[in-house]
Design an enzyme around this catalytic site. Structure first.
Site, PDB file in Angstrom:
ATOM      1  N   THR A   1       0.825  -1.212   0.000  1.00 47.11           N
ATOM      2  CA  THR A   1       0.000   0.000   0.000  1.00 47.11           C
ATOM      3  C   THR A   1       0.862   1.266   0.000  1.00 47.11           C
ATOM      4  O   THR A   1       2.012   1.229   0.457  1.00 47.11           O
ATOM      5  CB  THR A   1      -0.890  -0.010   1.262  1.00 47.11           C
ATOM      6  OG1 THR A   1      -1.445   1.274   1.469  1.00 47.11           O
ATOM      7  CG2 THR A   1      -0.101  -0.356   2.520  1.00 47.11           C
ATOM      8  N   ASP A   2       0.283   2.369  -0.460  1.00 45.28           N
ATOM      9  CA  ASP A   2       1.003   3.651  -0.378  1.00 45.28           C
ATOM     10  C   ASP A   2       1.044   4.173   1.060  1.00 45.28           C
ATOM     11  O   ASP A   2       1.779   5.117   1.361  1.00 45.28           O
ATOM     12  CB  ASP A   2       0.363   4.703  -1.308  1.00 45.28           C
ATOM     13  CG  ASP A   2      -1.081   5.055  -0.943  1.00 45.28           C
ATOM     14  OD1 ASP A   2      -1.681   4.372  -0.084  1.00 45.28           O
ATOM     15  OD2 ASP A   2      -1.616   6.023  -1.531  1.00 45.28           O
ATOM     16  N   GLU A   3       0.260   3.551   1.957  1.00 45.68           N
ATOM     17  CA  GLU A   3       0.221   4.035   3.338  1.00 45.68           C
ATOM     18  C   GLU A   3       1.555   3.819   4.058  1.00 45.68           C
ATOM     19  O   GLU A   3       1.797   4.418   5.105  1.00 45.68           O
ATOM     20  CB  GLU A   3      -0.940   3.388   4.104  1.00 45.68           C
ATOM     21  CG  GLU A   3      -2.284   3.731   3.479  1.00 45.68           C
ATOM     22  CD  GLU A   3      -3.483   3.326   4.315  1.00 45.68           C
ATOM     23  OE1 GLU A   3      -3.387   3.316   5.542  1.00 45.68           O
ATOM     24  OE2 GLU A   3      -4.524   3.010   3.704  1.00 45.68           O
TER      25      GLU A   3
ATOM     26  N   TYR B   1      -1.765  -0.788  10.916  1.00 45.08           N
ATOM     27  CA  TYR B   1      -1.900  -1.434   9.592  1.00 45.08           C
ATOM     28  C   TYR B   1      -0.712  -1.093   8.701  1.00 45.08           C
ATOM     29  O   TYR B   1      -0.027  -1.987   8.186  1.00 45.08           O
ATOM     30  CB  TYR B   1      -3.214  -0.992   8.921  1.00 45.08           C
ATOM     31  CG  TYR B   1      -3.248  -1.274   7.422  1.00 45.08           C
ATOM     32  CD1 TYR B   1      -3.248  -2.577   6.946  1.00 45.08           C
ATOM     33  CD2 TYR B   1      -3.251  -0.223   6.493  1.00 45.08           C
ATOM     34  CE1 TYR B   1      -3.249  -2.842   5.577  1.00 45.08           C
ATOM     35  CE2 TYR B   1      -3.270  -0.479   5.134  1.00 45.08           C
ATOM     36  CZ  TYR B   1      -3.265  -1.794   4.671  1.00 45.08           C
ATOM     37  OH  TYR B   1      -3.264  -2.042   3.322  1.00 45.08           O
TER      38      TYR B   1
ATOM     39  N   LYS C   1       2.371  -3.427   7.188  1.00 45.94           N
ATOM     40  CA  LYS C   1       2.636  -3.582   5.745  1.00 45.94           C
ATOM     41  C   LYS C   1       4.061  -3.140   5.421  1.00 45.94           C
ATOM     42  O   LYS C   1       4.754  -3.770   4.623  1.00 45.94           O
ATOM     43  CB  LYS C   1       1.629  -2.766   4.917  1.00 45.94           C
ATOM     44  CG  LYS C   1       0.206  -3.286   4.925  1.00 45.94           C
ATOM     45  CD  LYS C   1       0.044  -4.677   4.324  1.00 45.94           C
ATOM     46  CE  LYS C   1       0.295  -4.732   2.831  1.00 45.94           C
ATOM     47  NZ  LYS C   1       0.002  -6.084   2.284  1.00 45.94           N
TER      48      LYS C   1
END
Ligand code: NAD
Length: 356
Positions: free
Chosen positions: A133-135, A159, A163
């Site tokens: 994810t870009d998060e 989260y 990741k």
């Protein structure tokens, strides 16, 4: 090829499986634990293909993974299985560390053991594609800057931290053991078969039920939205044409504030579902601002120029066309989401599972 997809009963994983079955000749092994987020009903129409089979297994269980690898001898891995909901990670981070970190570690170990036993031609063909994810990049506070593949990691939530950890493990297995890996980091996805706890389906279904449409804080947080089928195509492009060891950012150049997204959904519902629940004059009257999420990221925005330039992928849907398709899909597929809302999807049968 035999492609092992983890998390193939989830939102993005099922789009990937549908894409691979419908648009390629490859054989797919869908490995999924079927947590609350897994729904085999998202695979109706492809699960009866002779090129599809399902394995219910936990990526945290190394012995199960080893036996699945031994039985199916996969040529490529697409790793999507994860805990994926930020709010849940704040309430209970333990499961996120278990699945996203330990699970990825186990999958890397099973993949490496399998890879080590391949002959040179098979080794040259093997890929471990980790979907992220870009998060992991944290958030942006300006209005013009973008996440590139070189942006330093700075995750905010349990989260995104889990990741980010899994991305680091994948890079380490590539560098240390020579496992041929690919990593993709994508922005927020939306589209058909999205679990109703996520913003866009949650707003559609609450509005149709005449319930409040909760918006965190002032609703000015910016997300960069990508239609899930565009993401599935991008993932397959990277799997087949990406350069080993590389990372590719994937995004749709669709930056929207959360409140804009909610208002757009209300406008589409006015158009496609004008018969409103009793007492509701306008869907937008249901918008309710609620206390912000702790650690809420301000803005995400992806620079997807590398995948466009090097692999020729671009999104087909704009946010306007993709959101319209999504709203229509939810209106036309009540049976799918009603079974999710009332819990009946958990009684799903595995159904036909073909030996590959
Ligand atoms: P999802 O929550 O809809 O699906 C996750 C799937 O993984 C489910 O089918 C679930 O049953 C399965 N799973 C969970 N734990 C498992 C375990 N221990 N063993 C085997 N299977 C297990 O998630 P999604 O939205 O489809 O996201 C898929 C991947 O893409 C995730 O890795 C996520 O981090 C990443 N991603 C998601 C988005 C997004 O906007 N949804 C954006 C970028 C990246």
């Amino acid at each position: 090829m035999r492609i092992l997809v983890t998390g193939g009963a989830g939102f993005i994983g099922s789009a990937v499986v549908r894409h691979l079955i419908n648009h390629t000749e490859h054989h797919i092994i869908n490995l999924d634990l079927l947590t609350y987020a897994g729904n085999l009903e998202s695979l109706e129409g492809v699960s009866d293909s002779e090129r599809y089979c399902f394995e219910q297994a936990d990526i945290c269980d190394l012995t199960s993974l080893q036996s699945i690898f031994a039985r199916h001898q996969p040529d490529r891995i697409m790793h999507l299985a994860a805990e994926s909901h930020v709010d849940r990670s704040i309430e209970g981070p333990g499961q996120f560390i278990q699945t996203n970190v330990i699970g990825t570690f186990n999958l890397l170990q099973a993949s490496l053991a399998h890879y080590t036993g391949l002959n040179e031609t098979e080794k040259a063909d093997f890929r471990f594609h980790h979907i992220s994810t870009d998060e992991v990049y944290g958030d942006l506070h300006g209005l013009d800057d973008l996440f590139t593949e070189e942006t330093p990691y700075s995750p905010s939530s349990p989260y995104s931290a889990s990741k980010a950890s899994s991305d680091h493990l994948v890079r380490a297995w590539q560098r240390t053991y020579g496992l041929p890996c690919l990593i993709t980091n994508c922005s927020n996805n939306y589209g058909p078969y999205h679990f109703p706890e996520k913003l866009i389906p949650h707003v559609i279904l609450n509005a149709l039920a005449g319930k409040q449409l909760p918006v965190y804080g002032d609703g000015m947080q910016i997300r960069d939205w990508l239609f899930v089928e565009d993401h599935a195509r991008a993932l397959c492009t990277v799997l087949f044409s990406g350069e080993v060891g590389e990372t590719y950012n994937i995004g749709g150049h669709n930056e929207k504030t959360n409140i804009e997204v909610v208002r757009s959904i209300c406008a589409l519902l006015e158009e496609y579902a004008p018969l409103k629940p009793e007492g509701v004059a306008n869907y937008s009257d249901l918008i309710t601002f609620v206390k912000d999420r702790p650690g809420h990221d301000v803005r995400y925005a992806i620079d997807a120029s590398k995948i466009e330039r090097e692999l020729g992928w671009t999104p087909e849907e704009s946010f306007e066309t993709g959101l319209r398709k999504t709203v229509i899909w939810y209106l036309e597929n009540k049976n799918w989401w009603q079974r999710v809302l009332n819990g009946d999807y958990r009684l799903q049968r595995i159904g036909a599972s073909h030996e590959l």
